[in-house]
Every structure is written in C-alpha cells, then in structure tokens.
Design an enzyme around this catalytic site. Structure first.
Site, short mmCIF file in Angstrom:
data_model
loop_
_atom_site.label_atom_id
_atom_site.label_comp_id
_atom_site.label_asym_id
_atom_site.label_seq_id
_atom_site.Cartn_x
_atom_site.Cartn_y
_atom_site.Cartn_z
N ILE A 57 0.83 -1.23 0.00
CA ILE A 57 0.00 0.00 0.00
C ILE A 57 0.85 1.27 0.00
O ILE A 57 0.34 2.36 -0.23
CB ILE A 57 -0.99 0.06 1.19
CG1 ILE A 57 -0.25 -0.10 2.54
CG2 ILE A 57 -2.10 -0.96 1.01
CD1 ILE A 57 -1.08 0.32 3.75
N ALA A 76 -5.52 -3.09 5.38
CA ALA A 76 -4.10 -3.43 5.50
C ALA A 76 -3.45 -2.58 6.58
O ALA A 76 -3.66 -1.37 6.62
CB ALA A 76 -3.38 -3.23 4.17
N TYR A 142 0.86 1.72 18.01
CA TYR A 142 -0.18 1.24 17.08
C TYR A 142 -1.39 2.17 17.11
O TYR A 142 -1.88 2.62 16.08
CB TYR A 142 -0.57 -0.19 17.48
CG TYR A 142 -1.84 -0.70 16.84
CD1 TYR A 142 -1.88 -0.99 15.48
CD2 TYR A 142 -3.00 -0.89 17.60
CE1 TYR A 142 -3.05 -1.47 14.89
CE2 TYR A 142 -4.16 -1.37 17.01
CZ TYR A 142 -4.17 -1.65 15.66
OH TYR A 142 -5.33 -2.12 15.08
N LYS A 146 -3.10 4.76 14.25
CA LYS A 146 -4.51 4.73 13.80
C LYS A 146 -5.15 6.10 13.97
O LYS A 146 -5.99 6.52 13.18
CB LYS A 146 -5.29 3.67 14.59
CG LYS A 146 -4.95 2.25 14.22
CD LYS A 146 -5.53 1.86 12.88
CE LYS A 146 -5.21 0.43 12.48
NZ LYS A 146 -5.71 0.06 11.17
N GLU A 272 -0.70 -2.84 26.33
CA GLU A 272 -2.08 -3.32 26.24
C GLU A 272 -2.97 -2.73 27.33
O GLU A 272 -2.57 -2.62 28.49
CB GLU A 272 -2.12 -4.84 26.36
CG GLU A 272 -1.65 -5.53 25.10
CD GLU A 272 -2.03 -6.99 25.08
OE1 GLU A 272 -2.23 -7.55 26.18
OE2 GLU A 272 -2.14 -7.56 23.99
N1 LIG Z 1 -8.51 -8.27 14.32
C1 LIG Z 1 -8.87 -7.36 15.22
O1 LIG Z 1 -9.36 -7.74 16.30
C2 LIG Z 1 -8.77 -5.89 14.94
C3 LIG Z 1 -9.12 -4.99 15.97
C4 LIG Z 1 -9.00 -3.63 15.73
C5 LIG Z 1 -8.60 -3.18 14.48
N2 LIG Z 1 -8.26 -4.06 13.51
C6 LIG Z 1 -7.81 -3.53 12.21
O2 LIG Z 1 -8.49 -4.22 11.17
C7 LIG Z 1 -7.63 -4.38 10.05
C8 LIG Z 1 -7.54 -5.84 9.64
O3 LIG Z 1 -7.05 -6.60 10.75
P1 LIG Z 1 -6.77 -8.16 10.65
O4 LIG Z 1 -7.01 -8.73 12.00
O5 LIG Z 1 -7.48 -8.76 9.49
O6 LIG Z 1 -5.19 -8.17 10.41
P2 LIG Z 1 -4.26 -9.15 9.56
O7 LIG Z 1 -2.86 -8.91 10.02
O8 LIG Z 1 -4.79 -10.54 9.58
O9 LIG Z 1 -4.41 -8.56 8.08
C9 LIG Z 1 -3.77 -7.41 7.65
C10 LIG Z 1 -3.29 -7.65 6.24
O10 LIG Z 1 -2.62 -6.47 5.77
C11 LIG Z 1 -1.51 -6.88 4.99
N3 LIG Z 1 -0.51 -5.80 4.97
C12 LIG Z 1 0.25 -5.35 6.00
N4 LIG Z 1 1.08 -4.38 5.59
C13 LIG Z 1 0.81 -4.18 4.27
C14 LIG Z 1 1.33 -3.31 3.28
N5 LIG Z 1 2.30 -2.44 3.58
N6 LIG Z 1 0.83 -3.38 2.02
C15 LIG Z 1 -0.14 -4.27 1.71
N7 LIG Z 1 -0.68 -5.13 2.60
C16 LIG Z 1 -0.21 -5.09 3.87
C17 LIG Z 1 -0.98 -8.12 5.67
O11 LIG Z 1 -0.23 -8.95 4.80
C18 LIG Z 1 -2.29 -8.80 6.12
O12 LIG Z 1 -2.74 -9.75 5.17
C19 LIG Z 1 -6.29 -3.75 10.45
O13 LIG Z 1 -6.25 -2.42 9.97
C20 LIG Z 1 -6.33 -3.75 11.96
O14 LIG Z 1 -5.52 -2.72 12.51
C21 LIG Z 1 -8.33 -5.42 13.71
#
Ligand SMILES: NC(=O)c1ccc[n+]([C@@H]2O[C@H](COP(=O)([O-])OP(=O)(O)OC[C@H]3O[C@@H](n4cnc5c(N)ncnc54)[C@H](O)[C@@H]3O)[C@@H](O)[C@H]2O)c1
Length: 313
Positions: A57, A76, A142, A146, A272
C-alpha cells in the site's frame, strides 16, 4: 444500485478480516478486487474469485489499481501491538504513510467510498466503560498510528469530499484469526495449544477484560457500509457491549475441549489496555445487532482450528 453492480476493493485481503469479508461479499454477488503484500496474510487465504494484486500500500503502483471501485475497505495495517512497540518507524510507515497513499489513490481513481479500519486501541487510556466513539485516549504506537490515519481520513473528507466511514473494531475473532504470529491473539493461541495438549500462556494476571466480536457480525456491518448512506462520514464502534476476562475465555475454551490443563502465567505485554468495552449505541441505531455469542463463536473457531490448523498441519 443493485448489489450485483458493485465493485468492492479490500486492502489487507489476505489477512483475517479481509479474507472473511471477501468470502462474504462474493457470496452476496459483489465483484471483489483484493490488495495485499503478503507480509502477514497468506495467498491461500484469499478466496477464489477475488481479483488479487500482490502490492504494497506504500507504493504508487496502487494508483492504477483502484479505478472503477464503488467502495474500498482499507484494512491493511501493521497491527500486532507488541510488534508496533518494537518498531514505531515501520508502524508509521505502513499505518500512516501507507494509509495516506491509499486515500490519495482512492481520490485519484474517484472511488465512490472508503471504509477505514480504525481500532478500539484508540480508547486504551480511557476509563469510561462502555466507551463511546468520542472518547479518544490512544497510548501505544499502534493506536497513535490509527489516530493519525483518522486525522488524514477527516482531512480527505473535508478538502476532497471523499466519502468515508471509520470503524473501530474491538477484539474480532473467528476462523482465520491470525494464528501465525509470534504471540497470536488469545483465542487462537489458547485453542491451538489446548488442542495439541500443550500449556497455553496467559500474559499478565488473566483479569484483563476484552469485548470480543465474531467476524460474521463485523461483516454484517461492512455490508451496511456499502448499502446504507447513513454511514457516510460517520464512525462506529464494532463490539458486542459485553466483555470477558482472559481467564474466563480460557475456561470456556478449556471446557469446550474437555481439557484440564492449567495456563502458564507470564509477565504482562507492553502497551495493552486493562479493559475494553464498546458502546455500540451508534451502530445499533442503524438496526445492526451482534448475533453470535461467545460460546457459539468459540465453538465455530475451535472447529476451524481443529480442521485447518491442527489436523491439517
Ligand atoms: N482483528 C482485530 O481484532 C482488529 C481490531 C481492531 C482493528 N483491527 C484492524 O483491522 C484491520 C484488519 O485486521 P486483521 O485482524 O485482518 O489483520 P491481519 O494482520 O490478519 O491482516 C492485515 C493484512 O494487511 C496486509 N498488509 C500489512 N502491511 C501491508 C502493506 N504495507 N501493504 C499491503 N498489505 C499489507 C498483511 O499482509 C495482512 O494480510 C487492520 O487495519 C487492523 O488494525 C483489527
């Protein structure tokens, strides 16, 4: 516009939430294009039927890839809090610079709407429970990244009229929850270890309370972001409004697996929050309601991990 006519993009499509969202949208008849550099996510998790682009990205290459998208979900991110604490510079590079690059690409390609993944981490320092969307108290690198993304999202709306919705996920869990990390999220970590007859670790006292939401409930809201214009320009907490301690989660998983193994208590992880709990009044006002309770969500998660991770390994 009918659902069938819509083209949806997902950054982070190979990750946990992105791959589940892609599955759901394909089932509902949307066309899905997915973008991921596979730094955390894996190619096998991207469902067949997604037009997949392996891309970072942060690269300008994405400017040519968003044309014709009606809605783009920007998921991502570098998102393991402990990893982000180790490397604030890369955290900023991906979560801030990368995010601005995504907004810029969306603006240039005239994408109809962007849905941006924020996080309940924005409330880390808050003691107001349940926490409403107005209560911003980020602490960790982190969370701060955000917050910066959020500020850019607001500026893109203000100056370029980009339509956006911001979502603050609490602890999302379900099939494909990232179980490959050094320290996986509690649920996958407990399930995998107990299924293997090993002793899971609890970091800290086990008294931290978390609001966990099942990924299908999050996807119900994602679909609303595509279809319901009332979500434009708004921000929503996505949790259940109920929280459980880490130890309670452990006990429920152990009970479902019939295990008597006791956890190994380790020092707390940095950055955390002690507790989180979502105020979901805003999301509920649109008619959304979480459908999957913790017991059922854990049952489905265990089934997935038993089939795909432990037996399949
Ligand atoms: N899972 C949760 O409980 C949770 C809670 C709060 C926020 N979020 C947010 O939701 C979103 C998705 O979370 P998730 O749990 O699916 O995470 P995840 O780590 O499973 O997926 C994130 C994806 O982004 C890709 N990625 C990372 N850096 C990248 C880059 N520079 N270019 C392209 N792709 C890239 C990774 O390869 C990965 O597949 C994130 O933004 C995360 O911060 C998730």
């Amino acid at each position: 516009m009918s659902a069938r006519a819509k083209r949806i993009g997902i950054t982070g499509v190979a990750g946990f939430i992105g791959s589940n969202l892609a599955d759901r949208l394909l089932r509902e008849g949307y066309e899905v294009a997915g973008f991921d550099n596979l730094s955390y996510g894996v190619r096998e998790q991207v469902p067949d039927g997604v037009a997949f682009h392996r891309v970072d990205i942060r690269e300008r290459e994405i400017y040519d890839l968003f044309g014709g998208l009606d809605v783009l979900f920007h998921l991502a991110a570098k998102n393991c809090i402990a990893d982000c604490q180790e490397d604030p510079l890369e955290t900023s590079d991906i979560n801030v610079t990368g995010t601005v690059n995504v907004f810029e690409a969306a603006r240039r390609a005239d994408v109809g709407k962007v849905v941006y993944a924020e996080s309940s981490a924005l409330y880390e320092g808050s003691t107001t429970m349940p926490t409403p969307e107005s209560e911003l108290r980020p602490q960790s690198f982190y969370a701060v990244s955000k917050l910066a993304g959020m500020a850019f999202a607001q500026a893109y709306q203000r100056f370029f009229g980009l339509r956006m919705t911001a979502l603050r996920y609490f602890g999302v869990y379900g099939p494909r929850q990232d179980y490959r990390r050094t320290i996986p999220p509690v649920m996958s970590a407990f399930i995998i270890k107990l299924l293997r007859g090993e002793r899971p670790s609890i970091y800290g006292s086990g008294n931290k309370r978390r609001d966990f939401i099942y990924v299908d409930d999050v996807n119900d809201f994602h679909v609303r972001c595509i279809e319901d214009e009332r979500t434009d320009g708004e921000v929503y907490n996505l949790g259940t409004g109920v929280n459980y301690s880490v130890r309670e989660i452990y006990d429920e998983i152990a009970a479902q697996l019939g295990s008597t193994i006791e956890p190994d208590y380790r020092p707390d992880l940095p950055g955390e929050a002690q507790a989180n709990l979502a105020d979901i009044t805003a999301a509920r006002a649109l008619g959304w309601e979480p459908q999957v309770d913790l017991r059922e969500g854990l049952r489905r998660s265990i089934e997935f991990i038993r089939r795909e991770v432990v037996t399949g390994a």
